[in-house]
Design an enzyme around this catalytic site. Structure first.
Site, PDB file in Angstrom:
ATOM      1  CG  HIS A 373      -2.117  -0.823   1.116  1.00 16.49           C
ATOM      2  ND1 HIS A 373      -3.280  -0.379   0.527  1.00 16.49           N
ATOM      3  CD2 HIS A 373      -2.337  -2.096   1.484  1.00 16.49           C
ATOM      4  CE1 HIS A 373      -4.174  -1.351   0.555  1.00 16.49           C
ATOM      5  NE2 HIS A 373      -3.629  -2.413   1.130  1.00 16.49           N
ATOM      6  CE  LYS A 564      -6.348  14.056  -0.273  1.00 22.07           C
ATOM      7  NZ  LYS A 564      -6.402  12.785  -0.967  1.00 22.07           N
ATOM      8  NE  ARG A 565      -4.719  10.127   9.702  1.00 19.37           N
ATOM      9  CZ  ARG A 565      -4.474   9.186  10.614  1.00 19.37           C
ATOM     10  NH1 ARG A 565      -5.239   8.124  10.694  1.00 19.37           N
ATOM     11  NH2 ARG A 565      -3.479   9.327  11.477  1.00 19.37           N
ATOM     12  CE  LYS A 570      -2.947  10.819   2.769  1.00 18.25           C
ATOM     13  NZ  LYS A 570      -3.748  10.213   1.673  1.00 18.25           N
ATOM     14  CB  THR A 672     -10.048   5.090  -2.086  1.00 25.86           C
ATOM     15  OG1 THR A 672      -9.746   5.396  -0.720  1.00 25.86           O
ATOM     16  CG2 THR A 672      -9.372   3.801  -2.501  1.00 25.86           C
ATOM     17  CE  LYS A 676     -13.669   6.851  -0.002  1.00 31.96           C
ATOM     18  NZ  LYS A 676     -13.009   7.238   1.264  1.00 31.96           N
TER      19      LYS A 676
END
Ligand SMILES: *Cc1c(COP(=O)(O)O)cnc(C)c1O
Length: 830
Positions: A373, A564-565, A570, A672, A676
């Site tokens: 992952h 998101k986290r 990110k 993901t 969405k």
């Protein structure tokens, strides 16, 4: 003996006498459960009571199908797949169960007749938040798809008493609160006190020659913790298949207690009982970083030891020969957290079932598969060999033997290549030596997959290139997906209604049917209906923001969403730099026709991740300044929504116009959240990273706003020769933004507050290339403004995003796993 004449429990089988799904039957069930399950009068029943009552009425109907499904798997002797995951981020189950069983409208009707609403009572259900983020949510989506596809799939994990922490924001800072999600009971789980396995830790290995003259090892003098099962039914959509999620809880062993009782120390016995039960107490709240704590290693082994025993028990109840195991059993490892299962299966085959090494190894490799992952080196799990030696001496010995044989092969293939041996070894040199769990998982599996095309390519070419050379074809790609049952049908009823009206309901079990929207992209009535659904979702979210945060946002503005986290890779920080730049521009040129924006950011930081927590504080400090500056007034709003979880995701995502997917190229394995959002009609503003690349290819480059360094250029810059300070010095706007942050503009009285963030960018080499992508990001944001101003055009882009996202259903993902890796087939009973 004929079955019908034999008295016995078989006579209690409920097959084909399912409880009614009509409103009258449901209403009767509600009345019965109010009286006999919660023992309340309608006059005193609270909304939580009504939740419990409704959940029980639904679960009665689930149980019947669940038992029938289990029987079918036994009767057909179906090959099962066991999905082992330390995390399942399920969220709430009430609406999902009602929708998947096809009784949602009936439930609403019956509750309305009682003066209640499903919307209201479902709010009293706690999220089952047994996961951190994407990895755990993927596991939940795959469970939904396995059941919907009628595949014999079992989830296995840990029943954490405390799931993901609740995030509060105090003075702009994240504060973690333990989440006691089981406080009011959990109507969806069934304790199985009889499904109980011993799990051992410590002790030592003795080697001896057995009666048959075989050289044998045995693990002795270990301490024992018991694993007890809790089962949760997982309903498929539009099918009677209901699969099982089995979660383990730690219980103290009776033998241990007795020992203390004999010594007369009753208090100590009870206290120690608690300490072994700590094993399943709490989820580690780290996402994309490993946590090397001993308790975590014990959790991992506890989980796999119980699971492998349960799998072998089920197999041996119907088969005698373990050599046939891979024909009936596939075990999938969701990341390396359960990789000790490889050593555990070897141990049981060797030490308990007396197979020889070669046979045991062949069975093991044919049974296991593994999903990687992450590309971040700090997230690749390793454990100190001395810790393993102390807790799991027999497993360490088995891992050493796996490694010895493996390195023998490598040496044979590449004589004299010591450097290669060092690279691929399951044991990293150093003090202490460390066991590389990813290497164990690759060597012990017949298939290894990445979760997006780019990610799998990078695994083959970079991270695991040596293994690709040794085992060509073993590393494959299966791109992640999401279940449309939760992410449209449940989360976005407004869009679901429009879809049902225009293309029918087929999309719920066949997402490719969304392709039929292509023909409607220019249909005015459809465009209007689609836009109205989005608008109503934005109004709803604006209402929630008002209600919970007391802030006003304008549903006409562009809803720009990054949820998101919180993690450096990110790049929420890049978003903040852009927000501040926009703020400066608006103040400088208030007369320009700005596109009003509401920037929505949500996400949790790992409690020990200082920089991530500081980013949250910066978002909130910037929001304070921007939202209170009359000079920008309605043109820019910044909202940090606390406690991002599955339920808040379902509130936010349907309301998004713009989806921020801005990770540094080569860092996000798949994502993901990106799927969405696009599926719910948000246009992606993203880098060429993870599944963004495939989303762009699917929806069309003209319906995707791309920016930034690609993976090659990013790697080249990050590899050296990149001078972030020079970049900043050469860009006036950027310099101004950095000076505002560093000079206390957003932290008056505490100008030093954000020093660590600036140091990361300017002194520590800006590892995630925030400054290098800043200018390109701003330009992409300007393109988004231009497009959004043409409402018709934007709406069309959004429609085409929805129409072309069919491929990202987790049904497609699961079908690929089933056919290419697990070798399992549907086993329907309806
Ligand atoms: C989908 C989801 C994630 C994953 O989001 P990414 O943007 O892919 O990192 C994390 N948390 C929750 C609650 C989710 O629903």
């Amino acid at each position: 003996m004929s079955e019908t004449s034999t008295p016995g429990p078989g006579h209690l089988q409920l097959k084909h006498h399912y409880l009614g799904l009509d409103p009258a039957s449901l209403k009767q069930s509600l009345a019965n459960h109010l009286a006999y399950t919660v023992a309340k009068d309608p006059l005193t029943a609270t909304e939580r009571d009504w939740f419990t009552v409704t959940a029980h009425a639904l679960r009665d109907r689930l149980i019947e199908r669940w038992m029938e499904t289990t029987r079918t798997y036994y009767r057909r002797d179906a090959k099962r797949v066991y999905y082992l995951s330390m995390e399942f981020l399920l969220g709430r189950a009430l609406t999902n169960s009602a929708l998947n069983m096809g009784v949602h409208d009936e439930c609403c009707q019956v509750l309305a007749e009682l003066g209640l609403s499903l919307e209201a009572i479902r709010e009293t259900e706690s999220d089952a938040a047994l996961g951190n983020g994407g990895l755990g949510r993927l596991a939940a989506c795959l469970l939904d798809s396995m059941a919907t596809l009628r595949l014999p799939g079992y989830g296995y994990g840990i029943r954490y008493e405390y799931g993901m922490f609740n995030q509060h924001i105090r003075d702009g800072w994240q504060v973690e609160h333990p989440e006691n999600w089981l406080r009011y009971g959990n109507p969806w789980e069934f304790p199985r006190p009889e499904v109980l396995y011993p799990v051992q830790f410590g002790g030592r290995v003795v080697e001896y020659t057995d009666a048959a003259g075989r050289f044998t090892s045995r693990w002795v003098d270990a301490e024992t913790v018991m694993a007890m099962a809790y089962d949760t039914p997982i309903p498929g959509f539009g099918t009677n298949t209901v699969n099982n999620l089995r979660l383990w809880t730690a219980k103290s062993s009776r033998e241990l207690d007795l020992r203390y009782f004999n010594e007369g120390d009753y208090i100590q016995a009870v206290a120690d009982k608690n300490s072994s039960e700590n094993l399943s107490r709490v989820l580690y709240p780290n996402d994309a970083t490993i946590c090397g704590r001993e308790l975590r290693l014990k959790q991992e082994y506890f989980f796999v030891a119980a699971t492998v025993q349960d799998i072998l028990r089920r197999y041996l109840s119907a088969h005698a020969d373990l050599r046939g195991l891979p024909e009936k059993v596939a075990i999938h490892l969701n990341d390396t957290h359960p990789a000790l299962a490889i050593a555990e299966l070897m141990r049981l085959l060797l030490d308990q079932h007396q197979l020889d090494w070669a046979a045991a190894w062949e069975i093991t490799v044919a049974t296991f598969s593994y999903t990687n992952h992450t590309l971040l080196p700090e997230a690749l799990e390793t454990w100190p060999a001395p810790m393993l030696e102390r807790l799991l001496p027999r497993h360490l010995a088995i891992i050493h033997e796996i490694n010895r044989r493996f390195l023998e092969q490598v040496r044979h293939r590449h004589p004299g290549d010591m450097e290669r041996l060092r690279r691929v070894s399951l044991v990293a040199e150093g003090d202490p030596k460390r066991v590389r769990m990813a290497h164990l998982a690759i060597v012990g599996s017949h298939a290894v997959n990445g979760v997006a095309e780019l990610h799998s390519q990078l695994l083959r070419e970079r991270v695991f290139a040596d293994f690709e050379a040794l085992y060509p074809g073993r590393i494959t790609n299966i791109t992640n997906g999401i279940t449309q049952r939760r992410w449209i049908n449940q989360a976005n009823p407004a869009l679901a209604q429009v879809l049902n009206a225009y293309i029918g309901r087929g999309w719920v079990s066949d997402l490719d049917r969304l392709g039929e929207l292509e023909a409607l992209a220019d249909d005015h009535a459809f465009q209007a209906a689609f836009a109205a659904a989005k608008h109503s979702n934005k109004q709803r979210l604006a209402g929630l923001i008002r209600q919970h945060l007391g802030q006003e946002v304008d549903p006409e503005s562009l809803f720009d969403v990054q949820v998101k986290r919180i993690h450096e890779y990110k790049r929420q920080l890049l978003n903040v730099l852009q927000i501040i730049t926009r703020y400066n521009r608006i103040r400088r040129h208030p007369e320009t026709g700005w596109v009003p924006r509401t920037v929505i950011i949500a996400g949790k930081a790992a409690p020990g991740y200082r920089l991530a927590k500081l980013i949250i504080k910066l978002v909130n400090d910037v929001a304070d300044v921007v939202n209170n500056d009359p000079a920008v007034s309605d043109r820019l709003r910044v909202v940090f929504i606390p406690n991002y979880d599955v339920t808040t995701a379902a509130d936010i995502i349907p309301a998004a116009d713009l989806s921020e997917q801005i990770s540094t190229a080569g860092t996000e394995a798949s994502g993901t959240g990106n799927m969405k959002l696009a599926l719910n009609g948000a246009v992606t503003l993203g880098t060429l990273d993870g599944a963004n690349i495939e989303i762009r290819a699917a929806v069309g480059a003209e319906n995707f706003i791309e920016f930034g360094l690609d993976v090659e250029r990013a790697a080249a810059l990050a590899g050296g020769g990149h001078d972030p300070s020079a970049l900043a010095a050469a860009d006036g706007e950027l310099l101004e933004v950095l000076e505002m942050i560093g000079g206390g503009y957003f932290s008056p009285g505490a100008p030093e507050r954000f020093r660590p963030l600036l140091a990361r960018l300017l002194e520590e080499g800006d590892p995630y290339l925030v400054l290098a992508d800043y200018r390109a990001y701003l330009e992409a944001q300007e393109r988004a403004d231009v497009e959004f101003r043409q409402a018709q055009r934007w709406n069309r882009m959004a429609i085409l995003n929805v129409a072309r996202m069919g491929r990202f259903s987790s049904d497609r993902t699961v079908r690929e796993y089933a056919e290419r890796i697990w070798g399992v087939a549907p086993a329907p009973h309806d």
